[in-house]
Write an enzyme that holds these catalytic residues in place. Structure first.
Site, short mmCIF file in Angstrom:
data_model
loop_
_atom_site.label_atom_id
_atom_site.label_comp_id
_atom_site.label_asym_id
_atom_site.label_seq_id
_atom_site.Cartn_x
_atom_site.Cartn_y
_atom_site.Cartn_z
N VAL A 125 0.85 -1.20 0.00
CA VAL A 125 0.00 0.00 0.00
C VAL A 125 0.88 1.25 0.00
CG1 VAL A 125 -1.57 1.37 1.44
CG2 VAL A 125 -2.02 -1.07 1.08
N GLY B 267 -8.80 -21.64 14.84
CA GLY B 267 -10.05 -21.49 14.09
C GLY B 267 -11.25 -21.82 14.96
N GLY C 274 -9.63 -9.02 9.46
CA GLY C 274 -10.51 -10.17 9.25
C GLY C 274 -11.97 -9.77 9.11
N ARG D 289 0.07 -18.38 14.15
CA ARG D 289 -0.18 -16.98 13.76
C ARG D 289 1.12 -16.22 13.49
NH1 ARG D 289 -4.97 -14.84 16.94
NH2 ARG D 289 -3.66 -13.20 17.73
N ARG E 233 4.06 1.72 -0.79
CA ARG E 233 4.89 1.94 -1.98
C ARG E 233 4.04 2.28 -3.21
NH1 ARG E 233 10.20 -1.46 -0.84
NH2 ARG E 233 10.86 -0.17 0.93
N ASP F 291 -7.68 -17.58 9.43
CA ASP F 291 -8.86 -18.47 9.38
C ASP F 291 -9.42 -18.67 7.98
OD1 ASP F 291 -8.64 -18.65 12.08
OD2 ASP F 291 -10.42 -17.45 12.56
N LYS G 70 -2.40 -49.95 10.88
CA LYS G 70 -1.88 -48.58 10.74
C LYS G 70 -1.02 -48.25 11.96
CE LYS G 70 -3.84 -44.07 9.43
NZ LYS G 70 -3.11 -43.76 8.24
O1 F6P Z 1 -7.19 -14.48 14.18
C1 F6P Z 1 -7.96 -15.61 14.11
C2 F6P Z 1 -7.68 -16.49 15.31
O2 F6P Z 1 -6.30 -16.80 15.37
C3 F6P Z 1 -8.50 -17.76 15.32
O3 F6P Z 1 -7.95 -18.78 14.53
C4 F6P Z 1 -8.49 -18.09 16.77
O4 F6P Z 1 -9.60 -18.92 17.07
C5 F6P Z 1 -8.55 -16.75 17.43
O5 F6P Z 1 -8.04 -15.82 16.50
C6 F6P Z 1 -7.74 -16.68 18.68
O6 F6P Z 1 -7.87 -15.42 19.21
P1 F6P Z 1 -6.89 -14.85 20.35
O7 F6P Z 1 -5.60 -14.52 19.70
O8 F6P Z 1 -7.60 -13.67 20.86
O9 F6P Z 1 -6.70 -15.95 21.34
#
Ligand code: F6P
Length: 337
Positions: free
Chosen positions: A38, A186, A117, A270, A40, A143, A229
């Site tokens: 954005v 998620g 998000g 994350r 640049r 997510d 398995k």
């Molecule tokens: O950003 C999405 C997310 O990482 C989800 O996958 C997860 O359920 C939630 O945020 C976790 O939130 P926090 O970081 O507030 O624990």
């Protein structure tokens, strides 16, 4: 913009002099690459960019800082967001949104770009409608549940991070002939769990959107163990809607008379350097947002559909839903026999 071959801007037409950018909600790997694109793209078009730190909180508290090309040097490969983020409860009130709008107007901001998000997109839509400030959303969430785009920034990195962890778990599971129940992120959306289950060759997957039966999962795992398995992975989405990984592991432990091991991957998913796919997506979406502003587009989400960068009007995007394909759960079962 939607033919996929014309994503750079011709930099003509009436252009604003100053725009703002925030990152909001849960951070996602690739947010920095989007800010960079954005800043640049805007700079090349002669537009100034002001970053507000800490998402919507920063708009309310006026945490403004000018961003130039050099401010975004050496960030494309970094996870998190150097602008910082928050989940602002205060921004849900009209009074706080009014304050945010006054701050933007005082800085003579003519358009706002929100990298975030689904919750951030809803906030952006309300804010834009109330204040008349043109708002553009770049979808970023691990997510991948944001309507109006096939992929959101950060999903690919999160899935690859979880897969890397499960590949390591698989080594020890095979050596010891064990069952591992792995919890992924998620809490409201199973896109990560489903992609990870398919990519890791899991025996079963539990997602928030689709009802599941613990006995059925136990039957599947027991049956495959009987047939020789040596290692089993069950992937479970976190959160109250699935109940998380523990009840699944307890049911399997009781049925198999062996301790099912539990791994919660958690926020590791994350963080970390964005994958090539996320850097590319973030770069194209960031440039797409500036192009949309230059083109005088209505407030929109800048998405990727069938490989092309598209502008989806916010009013339309917020009314769409992204649904999981239940057939992919059948595919997890089919491929893990
Ligand atoms: O950003 C999405 C997310 O990482 C989800 O996958 C997860 O359920 C939630 O945020 C976790 O939130 P926090 O970081 O507030 O624990």
């Amino acid at each position: 913009m939607d033919d996929g071959n014309n994503e750079s801007s011709d930099l003509t037409g009436s252009r604003p002099r100053r725009i703002a950018i925030i990152t909001a909600g849960g951070d996602a790997p690739g947010m920095n690459a989007a800010i960079r694109a954005v800043v640049r793209s805007a700079t090349v078009a002669g537009i100034e960019v002001i970053g507000f730190r800490r998402g919507y909180e920063g708009l309310i508290r006026d945490l403004a800082e000018p961003l130039g090309s050099r401010s975004v040097a050496n960030v494309i490969q970094r996870g998190g967001t150097f602008l910082e983020t928050s989940r602002s409860v205060e921004f849900r009130t009209p009074a706080a949104r009014g304050l945010a709008a006054r701050n933007l107007k005082r800085h003579q901001i003519e358009a706002l770009i929100v990298v975030g998000g689904e919750g951030s997109m809803i906030g952006a839509t309300i804010f834009g409608a109330e204040t008349g400030i043109p708002v553009f959303v770049i979808p970023a969430s691990i997510d991948n549940d944001i309507p109006g785009t096939d992929y959101s920034i950060g999903f690919d990195t999160a899935v690859n991070t979880a897969l890397d962890a499960i590949d390591r778990i698989r080594d020890t599971a095979f050596a010891y002939e064990r069952v591992f129940c792995v919890e992924v992120m998620g809490r409201d959306s199973g896109f990560i769990a489903l992609a990870v289950a398919l990519g890791a060759g899991a025996k079963a997957v539990v997602v928030p959107e689709i009802p599941f039966n613990l006995d059925d999962i136990c039957d599947r795992v027991e049956d495959s163990h009987r047939r020789g398995k040596r290692s089993t992975i069950v992937v479970v989405s976190e959160g109250p809607r699935t109940g998380g990984v523990i009840p699944v592991a307890e049911a399997l432990t009781a049925r198999l008379h062996m301790q099912a091991r539990v791994v919660v991957i958690g926020h590791v998913q994350r963080g970390g350097a964005p994958t090539a796919r996320d850097r590319l997506l973030a770069s194209r979406m960031g440039a797409g947002a500036v192009k949309a502003i230059l083109d005088g587009a209505v407030p929109s989400l800048i998405g990727e559909e069938r490989g092309a960068i598209v502008c989806v009007p916010l009013g339309e995007a917020v009314n769409r839903r992204r649904l999981l394909d239940p057939l992919l759960i059948d595919l997890v079962h089919q491929l893990s026999t």
